[in-house]
Write an enzyme that holds these catalytic residues in place. Structure first.
Site, PDB file in Angstrom:
ATOM      1  N   VAL A  86      62.000  38.908  32.282  1.00  0.00           N
ATOM      2  CA  VAL A  86      61.257  37.936  33.094  1.00  0.00           C
ATOM      3  C   VAL A  86      60.945  38.515  34.476  1.00  0.00           C
ATOM      4  O   VAL A  86      61.731  39.287  35.024  1.00  0.00           O
ATOM      5  CB  VAL A  86      62.108  36.647  33.242  1.00  0.00           C
ATOM      6  CG1 VAL A  86      61.411  35.622  34.131  1.00  0.00           C
ATOM      7  CG2 VAL A  86      62.363  36.044  31.878  1.00  0.00           C
ATOM      8  N   ASP A 136      46.531  38.897  31.795  1.00  0.00           N
ATOM      9  CA  ASP A 136      47.770  38.778  31.020  1.00  0.00           C
ATOM     10  C   ASP A 136      47.597  37.823  29.833  1.00  0.00           C
ATOM     11  O   ASP A 136      48.043  38.107  28.721  1.00  0.00           O
ATOM     12  CB  ASP A 136      48.919  38.265  31.916  1.00  0.00           C
ATOM     13  CG  ASP A 136      49.328  39.285  32.964  1.00  0.00           C
ATOM     14  OD1 ASP A 136      48.545  40.203  33.245  1.00  0.00           O
ATOM     15  OD2 ASP A 136      50.439  39.158  33.516  1.00  0.00           O
TER      16      ASP A 136
HETATM   17  C1  MEV Z   1      50.129  40.482  37.393  1.00  0.00           C
HETATM   18  O1  MEV Z   1      50.599  40.902  36.113  1.00  0.00           O
HETATM   19  C2  MEV Z   1      48.973  41.310  37.844  1.00  0.00           C
HETATM   20  C3  MEV Z   1      48.224  40.839  39.091  1.00  0.00           C
HETATM   21  O2  MEV Z   1      46.980  41.559  39.096  1.00  0.00           O
HETATM   22  C4  MEV Z   1      47.964  39.370  39.114  1.00  0.00           C
HETATM   23  C5  MEV Z   1      46.978  38.922  38.044  1.00  0.00           C
HETATM   24  O3  MEV Z   1      46.229  39.721  37.475  1.00  0.00           O
HETATM   25  O4  MEV Z   1      46.949  37.698  37.806  1.00  0.00           O
HETATM   26  C6  MEV Z   1      48.987  41.229  40.350  1.00  0.00           C
END
Ligand code: MEV
EC number: 2.7.1.36
Length: 299
Positions: A86, A136
Protein backbone atom coordinates in the site's frame (compact mmCIF):
# COMPACT_ATOMS: atom_id res chain seq x y z
CA UNK A 1 -20.49 -14.75 -4.42
CA UNK A 2 -18.31 -12.93 -6.96
CA UNK A 3 -14.57 -12.43 -6.85
CA UNK A 4 -12.50 -10.09 -9.04
CA UNK A 5 -8.85 -9.16 -9.08
CA UNK A 6 -6.98 -6.25 -10.67
CA UNK A 7 -3.24 -5.68 -11.13
CA UNK A 8 -0.78 -3.09 -9.88
CA UNK A 9 1.50 -1.20 -12.25
CA UNK A 10 4.83 0.52 -12.81
CA UNK A 11 5.42 3.75 -14.71
CA UNK A 12 8.06 3.62 -17.44
CA UNK A 13 7.63 7.35 -18.02
CA UNK A 14 5.45 10.28 -17.11
CA UNK A 15 4.33 10.30 -13.46
CA UNK A 16 3.44 13.80 -12.23
CA UNK A 17 3.58 15.24 -15.78
CA UNK A 18 0.50 13.13 -16.61
CA UNK A 19 -1.47 15.07 -13.95
CA UNK A 20 -1.04 18.10 -16.28
CA UNK A 21 -2.23 16.26 -19.38
CA UNK A 22 1.23 15.16 -20.58
CA UNK A 23 1.77 11.62 -21.80
CA UNK A 24 2.75 8.68 -19.59
CA UNK A 25 3.49 5.00 -20.24
CA UNK A 26 2.61 2.42 -17.60
CA UNK A 27 2.77 -1.34 -17.50
CA UNK A 28 0.58 -3.71 -15.45
CA UNK A 29 2.53 -6.13 -13.22
CA UNK A 30 1.66 -9.53 -11.82
CA UNK A 31 0.84 -8.36 -8.28
CA UNK A 32 -2.93 -8.27 -7.78
CA UNK A 33 -5.60 -7.11 -5.36
CA UNK A 34 -8.65 -9.36 -4.96
CA UNK A 35 -12.14 -8.24 -3.94
CA UNK A 36 -14.83 -10.73 -3.00
CA UNK A 37 -18.49 -9.84 -2.61
CA UNK A 38 -20.90 -12.05 -0.69
CA UNK A 39 -24.42 -11.29 0.50
CA UNK A 40 -24.89 -10.10 4.06
CA UNK A 41 -27.85 -9.46 6.32
CA UNK A 42 -26.09 -6.58 8.02
CA UNK A 43 -26.04 -3.85 5.40
CA UNK A 44 -22.73 -3.06 3.74
CA UNK A 45 -19.63 -4.45 5.47
CA UNK A 46 -16.03 -4.00 4.36
CA UNK A 47 -13.17 -6.23 5.50
CA UNK A 48 -9.82 -5.09 4.20
CA UNK A 49 -6.35 -6.46 4.78
CA UNK A 50 -4.93 -3.00 3.97
CA UNK A 51 -3.35 -2.04 7.26
CA UNK A 52 -2.13 1.46 6.40
CA UNK A 53 -5.44 3.07 5.58
CA UNK A 54 -6.28 5.36 8.46
CA UNK A 55 -9.47 6.49 6.77
CA UNK A 56 -11.32 3.14 6.66
CA UNK A 57 -11.22 2.08 3.01
CA UNK A 58 -11.79 5.44 1.32
CA UNK A 59 -11.45 4.00 -2.19
CA UNK A 60 -14.02 1.26 -1.58
CA UNK A 61 -16.41 3.69 0.10
CA UNK A 62 -16.25 6.21 -2.75
CA UNK A 63 -16.39 3.48 -5.43
CA UNK A 64 -19.56 2.17 -3.75
CA UNK A 65 -21.05 5.66 -3.75
CA UNK A 66 -20.32 6.11 -7.48
CA UNK A 67 -21.70 2.65 -8.26
CA UNK A 68 -24.95 3.45 -6.39
CA UNK A 69 -25.80 5.62 -9.43
CA UNK A 70 -26.08 2.36 -11.43
CA UNK A 71 -27.79 0.10 -8.87
CA UNK A 72 -29.08 0.20 -5.31
CA UNK A 73 -26.45 -1.58 -3.22
CA UNK A 74 -27.25 -3.10 0.13
CA UNK A 75 -26.69 -6.30 2.08
CA UNK A 76 -23.19 -7.15 0.91
CA UNK A 77 -19.93 -8.09 2.47
CA UNK A 78 -16.84 -6.80 0.61
CA UNK A 79 -13.61 -8.50 1.49
CA UNK A 80 -10.21 -7.44 0.15
CA UNK A 81 -6.85 -9.17 0.00
CA UNK A 82 -3.79 -7.83 -1.74
CA UNK A 83 -0.25 -8.64 -2.78
CA UNK A 84 0.46 -5.00 -3.69
CA UNK A 85 2.22 -2.95 -1.00
CA UNK A 86 0.00 0.00 0.00
CA UNK A 87 1.05 3.61 -0.68
CA UNK A 88 4.11 2.41 -2.59
CA UNK A 89 3.62 3.75 -6.12
CA UNK A 90 2.53 0.36 -7.43
CA UNK A 91 -1.12 1.25 -7.90
CA UNK A 92 -2.75 -0.51 -4.93
CA UNK A 93 -5.49 2.13 -4.69
CA UNK A 94 -6.42 1.80 -8.34
CA UNK A 95 -6.38 -2.01 -8.12
CA UNK A 96 -8.76 -2.14 -5.13
CA UNK A 97 -11.02 0.46 -6.77
CA UNK A 98 -11.21 -1.34 -10.10
CA UNK A 99 -11.66 -4.82 -8.60
CA UNK A 100 -14.47 -3.44 -6.38
CA UNK A 101 -16.33 -1.79 -9.29
CA UNK A 102 -15.92 -4.88 -11.50
CA UNK A 103 -17.22 -7.15 -8.72
CA UNK A 104 -20.22 -4.86 -8.10
CA UNK A 105 -20.86 -4.74 -11.86
CA UNK A 106 -21.09 -8.52 -11.94
CA UNK A 107 -23.06 -8.89 -8.71
CA UNK A 108 -25.70 -6.33 -9.80
CA UNK A 109 -25.60 -7.24 -13.52
CA UNK A 110 -25.13 -3.61 -14.55
CA UNK A 111 -23.21 -4.38 -17.78
CA UNK A 112 -20.62 -1.63 -17.41
CA UNK A 113 -17.97 -1.88 -20.15
CA UNK A 114 -14.27 -1.95 -19.28
CA UNK A 115 -14.01 1.69 -20.38
CA UNK A 116 -16.88 2.60 -18.04
CA UNK A 117 -15.27 0.69 -15.17
CA UNK A 118 -11.97 2.53 -15.77
CA UNK A 119 -13.78 5.89 -15.93
CA UNK A 120 -15.69 5.23 -12.68
CA UNK A 121 -12.39 4.16 -11.10
CA UNK A 122 -10.76 7.40 -12.20
CA UNK A 123 -13.65 9.47 -10.79
CA UNK A 124 -13.22 7.55 -7.52
CA UNK A 125 -9.49 8.32 -7.32
CA UNK A 126 -10.18 11.97 -8.17
CA UNK A 127 -12.67 12.26 -5.33
CA UNK A 128 -10.43 10.52 -2.77
CA UNK A 129 -7.13 12.13 -3.74
CA UNK A 130 -8.25 15.53 -5.04
CA UNK A 131 -6.03 15.10 -8.11
CA UNK A 132 -5.43 11.94 -10.12
CA UNK A 133 -4.63 11.11 -13.71
CA UNK A 134 -6.46 8.20 -15.41
CA UNK A 135 -3.20 6.21 -15.63
CA UNK A 136 -3.44 3.84 -12.66
CA UNK A 137 -7.13 3.02 -13.05
CA UNK A 138 -6.84 2.58 -16.85
CA UNK A 139 -3.84 0.23 -16.74
CA UNK A 140 -5.33 -1.75 -13.85
CA UNK A 141 -8.54 -2.25 -15.86
CA UNK A 142 -6.95 -3.06 -19.22
CA UNK A 143 -3.64 -4.71 -18.22
CA UNK A 144 -0.61 -4.74 -20.54
CA UNK A 145 1.35 -1.62 -21.48
CA UNK A 146 -0.64 1.56 -22.02
CA UNK A 147 -0.08 5.18 -22.99
CA UNK A 148 -2.29 7.89 -21.51
CA UNK A 149 -4.09 10.24 -21.97
CA UNK A 150 -4.39 8.52 -25.38
CA UNK A 151 -5.68 5.41 -23.54
CA UNK A 152 -4.04 3.18 -26.11
CA UNK A 153 -2.53 -0.28 -25.63
CA UNK A 154 1.11 -0.70 -26.62
CA UNK A 155 3.01 -3.96 -27.26
CA UNK A 156 4.01 -5.91 -24.11
CA UNK A 157 7.28 -5.28 -22.25
CA UNK A 158 9.41 -8.41 -22.60
CA UNK A 159 12.56 -7.55 -20.62
CA UNK A 160 13.22 -8.17 -16.92
CA UNK A 161 11.44 -5.90 -14.42
CA UNK A 162 12.78 -5.44 -10.88
CA UNK A 163 11.12 -3.31 -8.20
CA UNK A 164 12.87 -1.72 -5.23
CA UNK A 165 10.67 -0.88 -2.25
CA UNK A 166 11.99 1.66 0.24
CA UNK A 167 9.42 0.60 2.87
CA UNK A 168 8.61 4.30 3.32
CA UNK A 169 4.94 4.92 2.65
CA UNK A 170 3.97 8.15 0.95
CA UNK A 171 0.82 10.05 0.18
CA UNK A 172 0.18 10.51 -3.54
CA UNK A 173 -2.01 13.57 -2.96
CA UNK A 174 0.66 15.23 -0.79
CA UNK A 175 3.37 14.62 -3.42
CA UNK A 176 1.10 15.86 -6.22
CA UNK A 177 0.31 18.99 -4.24
CA UNK A 178 4.01 19.64 -3.51
CA UNK A 179 4.80 19.46 -7.21
CA UNK A 180 1.83 21.72 -7.97
CA UNK A 181 3.17 24.35 -5.53
CA UNK A 182 6.61 24.22 -7.19
CA UNK A 183 4.97 24.54 -10.62
CA UNK A 184 2.95 27.55 -9.49
CA UNK A 185 6.03 29.27 -8.07
CA UNK A 186 8.27 28.63 -11.08
CA UNK A 187 5.96 28.01 -14.06
CA UNK A 188 8.54 29.16 -16.61
CA UNK A 189 10.87 26.36 -15.39
CA UNK A 190 8.63 23.53 -14.22
CA UNK A 191 6.27 23.70 -17.23
CA UNK A 192 9.27 22.97 -19.46
CA UNK A 193 10.20 19.96 -17.31
CA UNK A 194 6.64 18.61 -17.61
CA UNK A 195 6.73 19.07 -21.41
CA UNK A 196 10.05 17.27 -21.52
CA UNK A 197 8.72 14.31 -19.49
CA UNK A 198 5.68 14.11 -21.79
CA UNK A 199 7.99 14.07 -24.84
CA UNK A 200 9.84 11.13 -23.32
CA UNK A 201 6.62 9.12 -23.34
CA UNK A 202 6.01 10.04 -26.99
CA UNK A 203 9.51 8.82 -27.85
CA UNK A 204 9.00 5.88 -25.48
CA UNK A 205 5.97 4.72 -27.47
CA UNK A 206 8.19 4.17 -30.55
CA UNK A 207 10.86 2.46 -28.45
CA UNK A 208 8.35 0.08 -26.82
CA UNK A 209 7.09 -0.87 -30.28
CA UNK A 210 10.70 -1.76 -31.25
CA UNK A 211 11.52 -3.52 -27.94
CA UNK A 212 14.50 -1.16 -27.72
CA UNK A 213 15.15 -1.55 -23.99
CA UNK A 214 18.61 0.04 -24.11
CA UNK A 215 17.10 3.33 -25.30
CA UNK A 216 14.06 2.99 -23.01
CA UNK A 217 16.46 2.56 -20.08
CA UNK A 218 18.51 5.57 -21.15
CA UNK A 219 15.37 7.73 -21.23
CA UNK A 220 14.16 6.31 -17.90
CA UNK A 221 17.42 7.58 -16.42
CA UNK A 222 16.76 11.03 -17.90
CA UNK A 223 13.20 10.88 -16.52
CA UNK A 224 14.63 10.09 -13.07
CA UNK A 225 16.83 13.20 -13.29
CA UNK A 226 13.75 15.32 -13.93
CA UNK A 227 11.79 13.66 -11.10
CA UNK A 228 14.71 14.52 -8.86
CA UNK A 229 14.57 18.10 -10.17
CA UNK A 230 10.90 18.46 -9.17
CA UNK A 231 11.72 17.20 -5.68
CA UNK A 232 10.05 13.78 -5.52
CA UNK A 233 13.14 11.62 -5.07
CA UNK A 234 14.54 10.81 -1.63
CA UNK A 235 18.01 9.48 -0.71
CA UNK A 236 16.70 5.92 -0.26
CA UNK A 237 15.25 5.90 -3.79
CA UNK A 238 18.47 7.36 -5.21
CA UNK A 239 20.49 4.60 -3.51
CA UNK A 240 18.29 1.92 -5.05
CA UNK A 241 18.31 3.56 -8.49
CA UNK A 242 22.11 3.86 -8.45
CA UNK A 243 22.55 0.27 -7.27
CA UNK A 244 20.39 -1.03 -10.12
CA UNK A 245 22.29 1.03 -12.70
CA UNK A 246 25.72 0.02 -11.34
CA UNK A 247 24.66 -3.60 -11.61
CA UNK A 248 23.87 -3.22 -15.32
CA UNK A 249 20.16 -2.35 -15.51
CA UNK A 250 19.10 -0.74 -18.79
CA UNK A 251 17.63 2.07 -16.68
CA UNK A 252 16.08 2.77 -13.29
CA UNK A 253 13.75 5.38 -11.88
CA UNK A 254 11.05 6.08 -9.32
CA UNK A 255 7.64 4.64 -10.12
CA UNK A 256 4.61 6.60 -8.95
CA UNK A 257 4.48 9.72 -6.85
CA UNK A 258 7.90 9.36 -5.14
CA UNK A 259 8.69 10.68 -1.66
CA UNK A 260 9.11 7.02 -0.64
CA UNK A 261 7.46 4.00 -2.19
CA UNK A 262 9.17 2.20 -5.06
CA UNK A 263 11.60 2.41 -7.94
CA UNK A 264 11.64 0.24 -11.04
CA UNK A 265 14.56 -1.10 -13.07
CA UNK A 266 14.44 -2.71 -16.52
CA UNK A 267 17.11 -5.25 -17.35
CA UNK A 268 18.00 -8.34 -19.34
CA UNK A 269 15.78 -11.16 -18.03
CA UNK A 270 18.74 -13.21 -16.76
CA UNK A 271 20.10 -10.23 -14.77
CA UNK A 272 16.97 -9.82 -12.63
CA UNK A 273 18.26 -11.78 -9.65
CA UNK A 274 21.59 -9.96 -9.49
CA UNK A 275 19.92 -6.57 -9.80
CA UNK A 276 17.31 -7.40 -7.17
CA UNK A 277 20.12 -8.41 -4.80
CA UNK A 278 22.06 -5.20 -5.47
CA UNK A 279 18.97 -3.05 -4.84
CA UNK A 280 18.17 -4.95 -1.62
CA UNK A 281 21.73 -4.48 -0.38
CA UNK A 282 21.62 -0.72 -1.07
CA UNK A 283 18.49 -0.06 0.96
CA UNK A 284 14.99 -1.43 1.68
CA UNK A 285 13.64 -4.42 -0.14
CA UNK A 286 13.38 -5.64 -3.72
CA UNK A 287 11.51 -8.16 -5.81
CA UNK A 288 11.38 -9.43 -9.35
CA UNK A 289 8.06 -8.94 -11.08
CA UNK A 290 6.60 -9.66 -14.50
CA UNK A 291 4.53 -7.50 -16.79
CA UNK A 292 1.04 -8.91 -17.24
CA UNK A 293 -1.36 -8.59 -20.16
CA UNK A 294 -4.31 -9.29 -17.88
CA UNK A 295 -6.23 -6.38 -16.43
CA UNK A 296 -9.23 -6.81 -14.17
CA UNK A 297 -10.52 -10.38 -14.25
CA UNK A 298 -13.03 -12.71 -12.63
CA UNK A 299 -11.43 -15.19 -10.25
C1 MEV B 1 0.70 8.17 -9.03
O1 MEV B 1 0.82 6.76 -9.23
C2 MEV B 1 1.29 8.93 -10.17
C3 MEV B 1 1.05 10.44 -10.21
O2 MEV B 1 1.38 10.85 -11.55
C4 MEV B 1 -0.36 10.82 -9.89
C5 MEV B 1 -1.36 10.38 -10.95
O3 MEV B 1 -1.00 10.06 -12.08
O4 MEV B 1 -2.56 10.39 -10.61
C6 MEV B 1 1.99 11.15 -9.26
Amino acid sequence: MVKYSAPGKVFLFGEHAVVYGKRAIACAIDLRTTVEITSSRQGIRIQSAFKDEPDKNPYIRVALKKFQQCAAVDGINISVSSKIPVASGLGSSAAVTIATIAALNDEYQTNLSLDEIAAMGHQTELEVQGAASPTDTFVSTMGGTVIVPDKKKLPPITCGVVVGYTGISKSTSRMVSRVRTLKERYPEIIDGIMDCIGNMSTRGEELVAKNDYVSIGELMNVNQGLLDAIGVSIPELSLQVNAARSCGAYGAKITGAGGGGCMVALCEPDRCKEIATAIGKSCGDSFITKPTAEGVRKE
